[in-house]
Design a protein around this motif. Structure first.
Motif, short mmCIF file in Angstrom:
data_model
loop_
_atom_site.label_atom_id
_atom_site.label_comp_id
_atom_site.label_asym_id
_atom_site.label_seq_id
_atom_site.Cartn_x
_atom_site.Cartn_y
_atom_site.Cartn_z
N TYR A 186 -15.65 -32.45 46.68
CA TYR A 186 -15.54 -33.18 47.96
C TYR A 186 -14.96 -34.58 47.73
N ILE A 187 -15.39 -35.25 46.65
CA ILE A 187 -14.89 -36.59 46.36
C ILE A 187 -13.40 -36.53 46.04
N ALA B 215 -22.72 -39.83 39.36
CA ALA B 215 -22.48 -38.99 38.19
C ALA B 215 -21.29 -38.05 38.44
N ALA B 216 -21.22 -37.47 39.63
CA ALA B 216 -20.11 -36.57 39.95
C ALA B 216 -18.77 -37.31 39.88
N THR B 217 -18.75 -38.56 40.37
CA THR B 217 -17.51 -39.35 40.30
C THR B 217 -17.12 -39.61 38.85
N SER B 218 -18.10 -39.97 38.02
CA SER B 218 -17.81 -40.20 36.59
C SER B 218 -17.24 -38.94 35.95
N GLY B 219 -17.85 -37.79 36.24
CA GLY B 219 -17.36 -36.54 35.67
C GLY B 219 -15.96 -36.21 36.15
N ILE C 258 -16.21 -44.36 50.11
CA ILE C 258 -15.66 -43.03 50.34
C ILE C 258 -16.43 -41.98 49.54
N GLU C 259 -16.94 -42.34 48.36
CA GLU C 259 -17.74 -41.38 47.58
C GLU C 259 -19.04 -41.02 48.32
N ASP C 260 -19.62 -41.99 48.98
CA ASP C 260 -20.82 -41.71 49.77
C ASP C 260 -20.49 -40.85 50.98
N PHE C 261 -19.36 -41.16 51.57
CA PHE C 261 -18.87 -40.36 52.70
C PHE C 261 -18.70 -38.90 52.28
N SER C 262 -18.07 -38.68 51.13
CA SER C 262 -17.87 -37.32 50.62
C SER C 262 -19.21 -36.63 50.39
N ALA C 263 -20.16 -37.37 49.80
CA ALA C 263 -21.47 -36.80 49.48
C ALA C 263 -22.21 -36.42 50.77
#
Lengths: 351, 351
Positions: A40-41, A125-129, A308-313
């Motif tokens: 999603y991100i 964590a998902a963004t880092s990965g 935007i990462e929070d929005f995706s989550a």
């Protein structure tokens, strides 16, 4: 239970509590959910230019900061409330707590309210990965994880789920924290090595993640600790005055960021000149700019977390709770039959 | 049920639903609560300089606007989420919906989440009444109420509760809206007169309140409609491009505002030069500047609503729900026993 967006239902806002968020994570599975969040991100980073972007709105105090992080893709609006109070842990409280909201841009009506302390840990964590999948050396399978706080296990598992990490080497100034993280990662399939120094944790590691909380340990990585050909995932330098890397490390690295106007204020690069070149990750993901370009290169993801990462989550959560019992409806919005008759609604409630 | 701030309770956030807000209003009484809100707002205006103040953070779209309005007095932080979508009423939805939050600055932990659609209607009216007590002509007992939307009855009752209003003269372009407001105000003790034109509504009125919603009716008061010695309470000019008063009325008035940087963007004075003199209401309430200085003067309160008023209203609610059953606790914050062990908390939830 389903999320119904008929007007008559709009007074009720689906709410995901901490308990239901944990049930959702186990319902989906931790690693599948980390991969799903990364998808999603990535999708939202690839349509980056559509979003309203603004640096977060911060209210600073002596003890910490409270921030609002809004964004919108033109159809859906989202924001996150998040605090950062490093001293909280001394009182048995979280350094970071958060909740978030999605709303319909067309009506302004909220469509989801959710806890985001757990969800922020997962999305960070998902963004880092996700970023490491673009930047880490080919075949990277060992990570030094410096800092064994609340983010540590999530970072380790995301690198496993998204990048195929096999070994994590843990270090923290507090051996009890290392032991906590080692114990938590038992049975996850990761080879976990507890280390006695930051230097030891970095032996054989192609990925170095720094994630410490306290402002007082300002140089986690010194210049002579970092060899060539690694990817540095710098999580903990995330507010003004709080950095983890020595300037020398920054000068030897190619630096990748989420949103430069925010990272220059909050990230490791607050130590550098305002025009120091950085690459935006959305450009890498969209194929407009290269990611890693050589085996010798040091890539640095100066991660501060972006709206935007929070929005995706939150989008992920909204999509996954539909048709489940993993939320309940909150009576958050007054919605009289005649919208001009708010007072009549109040009067009728008296009886 | 009591609000307990022991650390172990901080994972739970007291929540006031729409239903409970209406129960609270009737529990306190509509007019006593309007007076109580005015007292809290006045107390906060008198310590104005303590507050963090920032113009609201707005996300505009073709259909409307979604805004976040944060503030802090250094001990308590508050923000409101509010939308403004004039076309919503056509779909049976509210033009404005809102909710808000208070948090402890020292820890960043939220301490109250509340609906604010009802509460915003109450605080907007209470602010109008409070300001009119400083600015309206002595002995003012008749108000022209132009616009019979959701705010109309609240405005009328606040002027009664706070300023001793006896007669309200209602006008709206839609006779059905006038009839709705007239019916709702029956039995409140106000003498209610339904009028067929804005001019008729203004006969004998010392206070003129304008509160219409649609951008298309841009001149509610023309210059020749307004005589000397009145107080104009201008509620509806509250976003860029939306005003209700002819410039001539503004030039004949002494203008009072909440927070100039915001009002110059959103209020009636967006029609004037950027340096047009205005007086801040906190200065009047603190005794630093005069309010009404002559019988002939036209005073104009260019009201757009400011974050501190929401903060005051949330403080009032927090104080009044203590010890009642007018809220329930939301599981909004993840709070593991060991704050570094968020992952362990997640793992233990699986069993």
């Amino acid at each position: 239970m389903t999320i119904n967006l008929n007007p008559s239902d709009k007074a009720l806002v689906p709410f995901v509590s901490v308990d239901n968020m944990m049930r959702l994570i186990h319902h989906v599975g931790i690693e599948p959910m980390l991969r799903g969040l990364a998808d999603y991100i990535e999708a939202d980073f690839k349509r980056w230019e559509l979003f309203d972007k603004t640096p977060r709105v911060a209210s600073h105090s002596a003890e910490g900061v409270i921030e609002l992080m809004p964004t919108s893709d033109g159809e859906v609006y989202g924001f996150k409330y998040v605090n950062g109070h490093p001293k909280n842990t001394k009182d048995g409280l979280q350094t970071v707590t958060a909740f978030g909201l999605l709303a319909d841009v067309g009506t302004g009506y909220p469509v989801l309210l959710s806890e985001m302390t757990m969800l922020t840990a997962m999305r960070t964590a998902a963004t880092s990965g996700l970023v490491a999948r673009y930047l880490a050396p080919r075949g990277a399978d060992t990570m030094a994880m410096i800092g064994s706080g609340a983010q540590s296990e999530f970072q380790s598992l995301a690198m496993k789920a998204i990048c195929g990490l096999k070994t994590v080497r843990l270090y923290d100034i507090d051996p009890a924290a290392v032991e906590k993280a080692r114990r938590n990662l038992e049975g996850t399939g990761l080879n976990v090595v507890a280390c006695k120094s930051a230097e030891e944790s970095m032996e054989g590691a192609q990925i170095i993640t720094t994630c410490t909380a306290d402002k007082q340990y300002a140089t986690i990585l010194t210049d002579n600790m970092v060899g060539s050909g690694v990817h540095i995932n710098a999580i903990g330098g995330d507010c003004p005055g709080k950095t983890e890397l020595a300037p020398g490390v920054l000068h030897r690295s190619d630096i990748f960021v989420e949103y430069p106007p925010q990272t220059r204020i909050e990230g490791e690069i607050q130590q550098l000149a305002e025009d120091h070149p950085v690459t935006e990750m959305w450009e890498v993901m969209s194929g407009l700019k290269p990611g890693r370009s050589s085996d010798k290169q040091i890539t640095l993801f100066d991660s501060v977390g972006f709206a935007i990462e929070d929005f995706s989550a939150l989008r992920f959560v909204r999509d996954r709770i539909a048709g489940t019992d993993l939320y309940f409806d909150l009576d958050l919005l007054a919605d009289p039959d005649d919208p001009r008759d708010l007072f009549g609604m109040l009067q009728r409630a008296k009886g």
